[in-house]
Design a protein around this motif. Structure first.
Motif, PDB file in Angstrom:
ATOM      1  N   LEU A 163      -5.348  -5.323  -2.890  1.00 15.56           N
ATOM      2  CA  LEU A 163      -4.590  -4.761  -4.005  1.00 15.56           C
ATOM      3  C   LEU A 163      -4.205  -5.857  -5.002  1.00 15.56           C
TER       4      LEU A 163
ATOM      5  N   ALA B 277      11.953  -1.674   9.024  1.00 15.38           N
ATOM      6  CA  ALA B 277      13.387  -1.890   8.812  1.00 15.38           C
ATOM      7  C   ALA B 277      13.904  -1.109   7.614  1.00 15.38           C
ATOM      8  N   SER B 278      13.002  -0.607   6.782  1.00 16.02           N
ATOM      9  CA  SER B 278      13.405   0.081   5.548  1.00 16.02           C
ATOM     10  C   SER B 278      13.146   1.579   5.673  1.00 16.02           C
TER      11      SER B 278
ATOM     12  N   LYS C 183      -1.873  -2.383  14.540  1.00 15.03           N
ATOM     13  CA  LYS C 183      -2.622  -1.639  13.521  1.00 15.03           C
ATOM     14  C   LYS C 183      -3.545  -0.579  14.130  1.00 15.03           C
TER      15      LYS C 183
ATOM     16  N   VAL D 240       0.840  -1.199   0.000  1.00 10.93           N
ATOM     17  CA  VAL D 240       0.000   0.000   0.000  1.00 10.93           C
ATOM     18  C   VAL D 240       0.875   1.250   0.000  1.00 10.93           C
TER      19      VAL D 240
ATOM     20  N   ILE E   5       5.527   1.107  15.022  1.00  7.79           N
ATOM     21  CA  ILE E   5       4.416   1.970  15.436  1.00  7.79           C
ATOM     22  C   ILE E   5       3.702   1.467  16.687  1.00  7.79           C
TER      23      ILE E   5
END
Ligand SMILES: NC(=O)c1ccc[n+]([C@@H]2O[C@H](COP(=O)([O-])OP(=O)(O)OC[C@H]3O[C@@H](n4cnc5c(N)ncnc54)[C@H](OP(=O)(O)O)[C@@H]3O)[C@@H](O)[C@H]2O)c1
Length: 262
Positions: free
Chosen positions: A220, A95-96, A149, A75, A103
């Motif tokens: 998606l 990690a990126s 989330k 997303v 979070i």
């Protein structure tokens, strides 16, 4: 809406009138009067590229400084591809990305904003939930979605407020499972519903013209190979359409909305 130029933004780029733009912005209620009906077309006709504050019409020309949490995900890539073409993005991942955080840890969210300073918008497309049949899922499994989330995004929204310029936006991510149930999706359905309720509730109390919306993507196309078996009969959605829903939230004017992409 980075406000490093004048208070209400940098001068328009393509032949727009700064004078018109500034007058309009300094009279925030003007747009509710008859007078306004002449000023708005003038502003738009002038082709002004604006970086305006809370009450101003803002065609999507103003370059904003945006934090995208989960920017490298499925997303998040759709969001980055749409918004990265015209805004400055700070890409955040577990990690990126430019900055890393988890979070589910509010101390790390505070550290993120302390590092970025003020921004014009925050988008979250990250957060885990546990998928399992109703008769197998246990309390600790629900806590994964609640801590990551749900509360991860709620905490971002809460902490972000102090770091958003007037008129800035917060965009969260729920998902189709909150509206159309699937097997093993009870935790996702719970979390997505809670996120949408949070956004409606928060929108009416946010100060300084801050806005908050949530995007509810369908499955998606890029996720069909991995997740399609959970979604029998569902039509997948394109990354382009998903990216546009986030653009509507970030660059548009609405608040308290659930933008569904189906
Ligand atoms: N994919 C879909 O079809 C779809 C549809 C509807 C809703 N959603 C929702 O959209 C969100 C993103 O899904 P996705 O499919 O894009 O996932 P994804 O491809 O796995 O990407 C997740 C992104 O979030 C980052 N991330 C993961 N956990 C994190 C954490 N605890 N703290 C901070 N960043 C974290 C990852 O960082 P790294 O890059 O470092 O790994 C990655 O960039 C989820 O909440 C999902 O439920 C997805």
């Amino acid at each position: 809406m980075s406000q490093q130029g004048s208070r209400f933004g940098e001068p328009p780029v393509k032949g727009g009138s700064l004078r018109r733009q500034t007058i309009y912005c300094l009279k925030p209620r003007l747009h509710r009067s008859d007078e306004d009906s002449t000023l708005v077309p003038n502003l738009l006709h002038a082709g002004a590229t604006t970086q305006l504050g809370r009450f101003c019409v803002s065609p999507t020309g103003g370059k904003m400084k945006l934090i995208i949490i989960g920017a490298n995900g499925t997303v998040g890539s759709a969001i980055s591809n749409e918004l990265g073409a015209r805004h400055e993005l700070i890409r955040v991942g577990k990690a990126s990305g430019d900055i890393q955080l988890d979070i589910s840890d509010s101390a790390q969210i505070r550290a993120l904003f302390a590092r970025t300073g003020k921004v014009d918008g925050v988008v979250v497309a990250a957060g885990s939930v546990h998928f399992a049949p109703l008769n197998e899922i246990e309390e600790q499994h629900f806590h994964i979605g609640l801590n990551s989330k749900l509360m991860g995004q709620v905490n971002v929204a809460q902490i972000a407020q102090a770091y958003l310029h007037d008129g800035g936006s917060i965009t969260l991510t729920s998902g189709i499972v909150g509206e159309v149930p699937i097997r093993s999706g009870v935790s996702a359905a719970m979390v997505n519903g809670a996120l949408e309720g949070f956004v409606r509730g928060a929108a009416i109390e946010l100060p300084r013209g801050l806005r908050i919306n949530v995007v509810s993507p369908g499955l998606l196309e890029a996720s069909v190979a991995a997740l399609g078996s959970f979604f029998p009969g569902f039509e997948a959605v394109s990354a382009k359409r998903v990216g546009l829903a986030y653009a509507k939230s970030v660059e548009g004017a609405q608040t308290g909305q659930v933008y569904t992409v189906r």
